[in-house]
Design an enzyme around this catalytic site. Sequence first.
Site, PDB file in Angstrom:
ATOM      1  CG  ASN A 132     -16.072  77.663 -58.393  1.00 29.63           C
ATOM      2  OD1 ASN A 132     -15.625  78.065 -57.907  1.00 29.63           O
ATOM      3  ND2 ASN A 132     -17.236  78.171 -59.203  1.00 29.63           N
ATOM      4  CE  LYS A 144     -19.313  75.650 -57.997  1.00 27.19           C
ATOM      5  NZ  LYS A 144     -20.371  75.008 -58.168  1.00 27.19           N
ATOM      6  CG  HIS A 176     -20.316  80.326 -61.145  1.00 25.46           C
ATOM      7  ND1 HIS A 176     -21.051  79.842 -60.811  1.00 25.46           N
ATOM      8  CD2 HIS A 176     -19.686  78.965 -61.682  1.00 25.46           C
ATOM      9  CE1 HIS A 176     -21.610  78.121 -60.515  1.00 25.46           C
ATOM     10  NE2 HIS A 176     -20.475  77.852 -61.143  1.00 25.46           N
ATOM     11  CD  GLU A 181     -22.980  77.915 -58.134  1.00 27.85           C
ATOM     12  OE1 GLU A 181     -21.549  77.925 -57.090  1.00 27.85           O
ATOM     13  OE2 GLU A 181     -22.745  77.146 -58.079  1.00 27.85           O
ATOM     14  CD  GLU A 237     -19.147  75.883 -65.037  1.00 27.24           C
ATOM     15  OE1 GLU A 237     -18.703  74.944 -64.130  1.00 27.24           O
ATOM     16  OE2 GLU A 237     -20.259  76.926 -64.150  1.00 27.24           O
ATOM     17  N   GLY A 244     -23.000  70.624 -59.682  1.00 29.37           N
ATOM     18  CA  GLY A 244     -23.639  70.359 -58.533  1.00 29.37           C
ATOM     19  C   GLY A 244     -24.945  69.113 -58.327  1.00 29.37           C
ATOM     20  CB  SER A 286     -21.328  66.623 -62.385  1.00 29.82           C
ATOM     21  OG  SER A 286     -22.765  67.780 -61.014  1.00 29.82           O
TER      22      SER A 286
HETATM   23  P1  13P Z   1     -19.763  70.993 -60.379  1.00 30.55           P
HETATM   24  O1  13P Z   1     -18.520  69.961 -60.568  1.00 30.55           O
HETATM   25  O2  13P Z   1     -19.534  70.511 -58.418  1.00 30.55           O
HETATM   26  O3  13P Z   1     -20.930  70.784 -60.473  1.00 30.55           O
HETATM   27  O4  13P Z   1     -19.261  72.279 -59.705  1.00 30.55           O
HETATM   28  C1  13P Z   1     -19.746  73.319 -61.206  1.00 30.55           C
HETATM   29  C2  13P Z   1     -19.174  74.219 -61.723  1.00 30.55           C
HETATM   30  O5  13P Z   1     -20.938  75.097 -60.503  1.00 30.55           O
HETATM   31  C3  13P Z   1     -17.754  75.050 -61.530  1.00 30.55           C
HETATM   32  O6  13P Z   1     -18.076  76.859 -61.561  1.00 30.55           O
END
Ligand code: 13P
Length: 260
Positions: free
Chosen positions: A15, A17, A105, A107, A177, A183, A222
Amino acid sequence: MQSADTPITPLIAGNWKMNRLPSEAQAWLRDLLARLEADADRGSRSELLLCVPFTHLAGMSELAFGTPVGIGAQDVSRHEAGAYTGEVSAPMLADLGVRYVIVGHSERREYHAEDDATVNAKAQRALAHGLTPIVCVGERQAERDAGRAVEVVLGQLAGALEGLEPGSAERLVVAYEPVWAIGTGRTATADDAQEMCAAVRGALRERYPAFGARVRVLYGGSMKPSNAAELLAKPDVNGGLIGGASLEIDDLLAIERATA
Ligand code: 13P
């Protein structure tokens, strides 16, 4: 149709982002494809997918066509078409050859106020147009601390899957997640990831007795080369949804190798 014990092909999904420019992405993908081609014993141990910004989809889908790398989107409109400025519809994605789309997601839930009903509407719209929704669920730190993690995650899952046609739901993917692991560099322990993915699996089996055991359940938060093997070795973790580490070819390939 696959039998209940047909092995599940792991899905390693990046992803991106809101990272990388479309022009950089083309060169990056060419490099990745060259590396995959040079890896003679790669076989087909997993499916590789990159979920990229809308602006990247046309160019990357064209480049990835007929290769082992799939291209997916990070969001989709809940609406079919019409006066929804700034939105991108499921038929538009399907028309580009996109097969996967992330929905719900954390976010999007956090910064765009998406609730379970919105996530459900997006998943339904995606399935209706032949796309596979990657439905994201995950608890916040405070919810875990209060001992409510499983309840929260299964509640999100039930909300997202409400009323989905079993026929189309068969290709669904679920990504667990935990919000506190995204992150942050903090990863759930492999045992915690397994425990939650098993709870998700149990709910899927109950809801879809005919195929719930085969729906892919991913872990995200992560995931990186140093922890991927342990996470991916767990029986109910069928792949990863990878943020930061998916931006680096070496890291992505190292994670993919960890599925072997
Ligand atoms: P990270 O791997 O950067 O923690 O992000 C995970 C994520 O949100 C994947 O959708």
